[in-house]
Each structure stands twice: as structure tokens, then as C-alpha cells.
Design a protein around this motif. Structure first.
Motif, PDB file in Angstrom:
ATOM      1  N   ALA A  40       6.713   5.869  19.698  1.00 44.56           N
ATOM      2  CA  ALA A  40       5.393   6.472  19.933  1.00 44.56           C
ATOM      3  C   ALA A  40       5.522   7.923  20.374  1.00 44.56           C
ATOM      4  O   ALA A  40       4.643   8.754  20.071  1.00 44.56           O
ATOM      5  CB  ALA A  40       4.641   5.659  20.981  1.00 44.56           C
TER       6      ALA A  40
ATOM      7  N   PHE B 225       3.499   0.675  12.589  1.00 43.03           N
ATOM      8  CA  PHE B 225       3.957   0.638  13.973  1.00 43.03           C
ATOM      9  C   PHE B 225       3.120  -0.348  14.789  1.00 43.03           C
ATOM     10  O   PHE B 225       3.654  -1.176  15.541  1.00 43.03           O
ATOM     11  CB  PHE B 225       3.867   2.029  14.594  1.00 43.03           C
ATOM     12  CG  PHE B 225       4.127   2.045  16.072  1.00 43.03           C
ATOM     13  CD1 PHE B 225       5.427   2.078  16.564  1.00 43.03           C
ATOM     14  CD2 PHE B 225       3.076   2.010  16.972  1.00 43.03           C
ATOM     15  CE1 PHE B 225       5.670   2.067  17.926  1.00 43.03           C
ATOM     16  CE2 PHE B 225       3.300   2.000  18.333  1.00 43.03           C
ATOM     17  CZ  PHE B 225       4.606   2.035  18.822  1.00 43.03           C
TER      18      PHE B 225
ATOM     19  N   SER C 158       4.814  -3.776  16.294  1.00 42.00           N
ATOM     20  CA  SER C 158       5.231  -3.439  17.652  1.00 42.00           C
ATOM     21  C   SER C 158       5.601  -4.678  18.461  1.00 42.00           C
ATOM     22  O   SER C 158       6.430  -4.594  19.370  1.00 42.00           O
ATOM     23  CB  SER C 158       4.106  -2.663  18.359  1.00 42.00           C
ATOM     24  OG  SER C 158       2.926  -3.452  18.424  1.00 42.00           O
ATOM     25  N   LYS C 159       4.992  -5.833  18.117  1.00 43.62           N
ATOM     26  CA  LYS C 159       5.289  -7.045  18.887  1.00 43.62           C
ATOM     27  C   LYS C 159       6.746  -7.467  18.750  1.00 43.62           C
ATOM     28  O   LYS C 159       7.278  -8.170  19.608  1.00 43.62           O
ATOM     29  CB  LYS C 159       4.373  -8.189  18.427  1.00 43.62           C
ATOM     30  CG  LYS C 159       2.926  -8.014  18.871  1.00 43.62           C
ATOM     31  CD  LYS C 159       2.079  -9.207  18.490  1.00 43.62           C
ATOM     32  CE  LYS C 159       1.871  -9.259  16.993  1.00 43.62           C
ATOM     33  NZ  LYS C 159       0.910 -10.308  16.602  1.00 43.62           N
TER      34      LYS C 159
ATOM     35  N   ARG D 113      11.664   0.541  22.960  1.00 42.18           N
ATOM     36  CA  ARG D 113      11.699   1.043  21.579  1.00 42.18           C
ATOM     37  C   ARG D 113      10.318   1.504  21.132  1.00 42.18           C
ATOM     38  O   ARG D 113      10.178   2.505  20.430  1.00 42.18           O
ATOM     39  CB  ARG D 113      12.217  -0.064  20.650  1.00 42.18           C
ATOM     40  CG  ARG D 113      12.362   0.369  19.192  1.00 42.18           C
ATOM     41  CD  ARG D 113      13.276   1.560  19.051  1.00 42.18           C
ATOM     42  NE  ARG D 113      13.483   1.928  17.664  1.00 42.18           N
ATOM     43  CZ  ARG D 113      13.926   3.123  17.265  1.00 42.18           C
ATOM     44  NH1 ARG D 113      14.230   4.059  18.168  1.00 42.18           N
ATOM     45  NH2 ARG D 113      14.088   3.390  15.985  1.00 42.18           N
ATOM     46  N   GLN D 114       9.275   0.757  21.526  1.00 47.32           N
ATOM     47  CA  GLN D 114       7.906   1.184  21.193  1.00 47.32           C
ATOM     48  C   GLN D 114       7.619   2.568  21.770  1.00 47.32           C
ATOM     49  O   GLN D 114       7.055   3.432  21.099  1.00 47.32           O
ATOM     50  CB  GLN D 114       6.902   0.175  21.764  1.00 47.32           C
ATOM     51  CG  GLN D 114       6.883  -1.172  21.085  1.00 47.32           C
ATOM     52  CD  GLN D 114       5.785  -2.073  21.655  1.00 47.32           C
ATOM     53  OE1 GLN D 114       4.672  -1.637  21.893  1.00 47.32           O
ATOM     54  NE2 GLN D 114       6.126  -3.342  21.864  1.00 47.32           N
ATOM     55  N   GLN D 115       8.058   2.770  23.020  1.00 49.30           N
ATOM     56  CA  GLN D 115       7.816   4.059  23.666  1.00 49.30           C
ATOM     57  C   GLN D 115       8.557   5.180  22.942  1.00 49.30           C
ATOM     58  O   GLN D 115       8.008   6.281  22.743  1.00 49.30           O
ATOM     59  CB  GLN D 115       8.257   3.985  25.137  1.00 49.30           C
ATOM     60  CG  GLN D 115       7.841   5.164  25.982  1.00 49.30           C
ATOM     61  CD  GLN D 115       6.341   5.271  26.167  1.00 49.30           C
ATOM     62  OE1 GLN D 115       5.631   4.263  26.184  1.00 49.30           O
ATOM     63  NE2 GLN D 115       5.836   6.496  26.266  1.00 49.30           N
TER      64      GLN D 115
ATOM     65  N   LEU E 215       9.168  -5.322  18.689  1.00 48.66           N
ATOM     66  CA  LEU E 215       9.984  -4.266  19.280  1.00 48.66           C
ATOM     67  C   LEU E 215       9.939  -4.367  20.797  1.00 48.66           C
ATOM     68  O   LEU E 215       8.937  -4.815  21.373  1.00 48.66           O
ATOM     69  CB  LEU E 215       9.465  -2.892  18.847  1.00 48.66           C
ATOM     70  CG  LEU E 215       9.398  -2.619  17.342  1.00 48.66           C
ATOM     71  CD1 LEU E 215       8.732  -1.264  17.092  1.00 48.66           C
ATOM     72  CD2 LEU E 215      10.776  -2.659  16.716  1.00 48.66           C
TER      73      LEU E 215
ATOM     74  N   VAL F   2       1.743   4.610  23.186  1.00 55.12           N
ATOM     75  CA  VAL F   2       1.852   3.302  22.533  1.00 55.12           C
ATOM     76  C   VAL F   2       0.471   2.667  22.393  1.00 55.12           C
ATOM     77  O   VAL F   2       0.054   2.233  21.309  1.00 55.12           O
ATOM     78  CB  VAL F   2       2.793   2.371  23.322  1.00 55.12           C
ATOM     79  CG1 VAL F   2       2.750   0.960  22.731  1.00 55.12           C
ATOM     80  CG2 VAL F   2       4.204   2.925  23.309  1.00 55.12           C
TER      81      VAL F   2
ATOM     82  N   ALA G 208       9.636  -2.901  24.608  1.00 53.73           N
ATOM     83  CA  ALA G 208       8.733  -1.886  25.163  1.00 53.73           C
ATOM     84  C   ALA G 208       9.383  -0.509  25.121  1.00 53.73           C
ATOM     85  O   ALA G 208       8.725   0.503  24.844  1.00 53.73           O
ATOM     86  CB  ALA G 208       8.347  -2.272  26.587  1.00 53.73           C
TER      87      ALA G 208
ATOM     88  N   LYS H 149      -2.001   2.042  18.918  1.00 59.38           N
ATOM     89  CA  LYS H 149      -2.546   0.732  18.565  1.00 59.38           C
ATOM     90  C   LYS H 149      -4.072   0.786  18.483  1.00 59.38           C
ATOM     91  O   LYS H 149      -4.687   0.156  17.610  1.00 59.38           O
ATOM     92  CB  LYS H 149      -2.108  -0.308  19.596  1.00 59.38           C
ATOM     93  CG  LYS H 149      -0.608  -0.577  19.578  1.00 59.38           C
ATOM     94  CD  LYS H 149      -0.220  -1.600  20.634  1.00 59.38           C
ATOM     95  CE  LYS H 149       1.277  -1.891  20.595  1.00 59.38           C
ATOM     96  NZ  LYS H 149       1.682  -2.851  21.626  1.00 59.38           N
TER      97      LYS H 149
END
Length: 231
Positions: free
Chosen positions: A198, A182, A186-187, A193-195, A189, A211, A191, A215
Motif C-alpha cells: 500500500a 490488491f 489482501s486477505k 506485506r499489505q502495508q 497477505l 491499506v 498485515a 480497500k
């Protein structure tokens, strides 16, 4: 049967250490390369020392003994477990628990070499290699060593977050891999989708910013000490 079979050793940190024992073929080629190297070196020394007459011959006999007995020990112990021949074939000698070869183990496996050569043409060693799961000759069995393929180290993932945070719970190997994946991807994805992703770990990590927390945990896992600037 001349095939290579991967084995996995469990390590104290968790997870498995994959090892690929080398079969007879690549080991034979490595041996021939080392044999040629030592033969050429001794031939050159013999030509030079021959000019000194009997004294030179005596020195040559000593060098012949040292090269034959300590050439493999020197490279196996002080040159990352591989003679030039083994290195050219991508092989390395390790202890049979996957740890770096020790001096005593290297000496034992090489002192046993004459036994492996019996009765002729390394026949005993070849039979032993073909009949053991880790492709070990008698010298390897006596010393607790094996010859494996040297894997290139996996580069650490490139993570964009700074700072480190300890992982709050003990994670299984697959969970650690998922967390690192992840953080690494994440770069690519959004923001949002990252949320979303996470939030799936929020019950475990219990962080205000999941998130960023993931990381930073990934930074801790890969030892990215550069992130410490933002602590």
C-alpha cells in the motif's frame, strides 16, 4: 474462413469492451434450431386450426406471417438479444458498438433476411459473413448489428473492508485493476506485506491509512454499497 476473432471497443468509462463475433458455424446451428422450433409450432397450430376449415386456414396464414417476421424481433428485443436457438449456442445480437439491440435495428436486420437468402440457401448472407471482419450478413451491415458470444458476467470481487472512498486521481485501466487485485487478495497477505504494498500507492492516494484507503476505494469502484454502514 470460419474462425472467430475478438475485437475490443473503447468505452466512454475507459478501458475496452471485448466482443467475440460469432462465425458461420454456430449461427447456422442456431438458425436450424429456431427453424425447427417455428416449424413444429406452426405444424401443431395448423393441425388444430385445420379443424376450423377455411377460417382456420386464414388464421394460420396470418400466424405464419407473424411467426416468420416477428419471432426473431420479439426475442432479440425483449429477451436479451437472443432467440432460443441463439441462446442455446451462447450467442446474442447487439449493436455494432456493443450496446443492447434496439427495436429498429432488429426490424431492419430481419427485414433484410430475404436478401441474405438469395439466390438460394442463404448464400448471400454466408458470403457476407465470411468476408466481413465482424462476421456480419447484409442485414447486420444495414442495421449496424452483429452476433457475438454472450460472456458470463464477471463476479464482483469479495472485499472485506467496509466503507467507501473516492479515488483521488484518474487511474489508468491497469492501475484500477492493480488496486482491485490488491483489495481482493489482501486477505491472503500478512498485515506487514499489505502495508508494504500500500505504501507504493501512498504518493498517489495520500491517505493516513493506505491499506484501508485502497480497500475503500476498491469498494467504490465495484459499487459495494454495503460498506456505507461504517461511514
Amino acid at each position: 474462413m470460419i474462425t472467430d476473432t475478438r475485437i475490443a471497443l473503447e468505452i466512454p468509462e475507459g478501458g475496452d469492451l471485448p466482443l467475440d463475433p460469432a462465425g458461420f458455424g454456430p449461427r447456422a446451428v442456431a438458425y436450424i434450431i429456431d427453424f425447427l422450433i417455428t416449424t413444429v409450432a406452426l405444424s401443431i397450430l395448423g393441425a388444430v386450426l385445420g379443424l376450423a376449415g377455411g377460417f382456420g386456414d386464414g388464421i394460420l396464414y396470418i400466424l405464419y406471417f407473424l411467426v416468420n417476421w416477428f419471432y426473431p424481433v420479439f426475442f432479440e428485443v425483449w429477451k436479451n438479444g437472443a432467440t432460443p436457438g441463439k441462446r442455446s449456442m451462447g450467442l446474442v445480437v447487439v449493436n455494432d458498438d456493443g450496446t443492447p439491440l434496439t427495436f429498429s435495428a432488429s426490424v431492419i436486420r430481419n427485414l433484410m433476411r430475404p436478401v441474405d437468402m438469395l439466390p438460394v440457401g442463404y448464400m448471400t448472407g454466408v458470403v457476407s459473413i465470411l468476408c466481413t471482419r465482424k462476421f456480419q450478413r447484409l442485414g447486420d451491415l444495414a442495421a449496424g448489428t452483429m452476433v457475438v458470444y454472450a460472456h458470463q458476467p464477471t463476479p464482483a470481487p469479495v472485499l472485506d473492508a467496509k466503507g467507501k472512498r473516492p479515488v483521488p486521481v484518474s487511474l489508468r485501466t491497469d492501475e484500477q485493476r492493480a488496486l482491485l487485485a490488491f483489495a481482493e487478495r489482501s486477505k491472503s497477505l500478512s498485515a506487514q506485506r499489505q502495508q508494504e504494498l500500500a505504501e507504493l500507492l501512498q504518493p498517489i492516494i495520500k491517505a493516513d491509512e493506505p491499506v484501508l484507503a485502497i480497500k475503500q476505494m476498491a469498494n467504490s469502484m465495484v459499487g459495494d454499497f454495503s460498506g456505507g454502514q461504517n461511514r
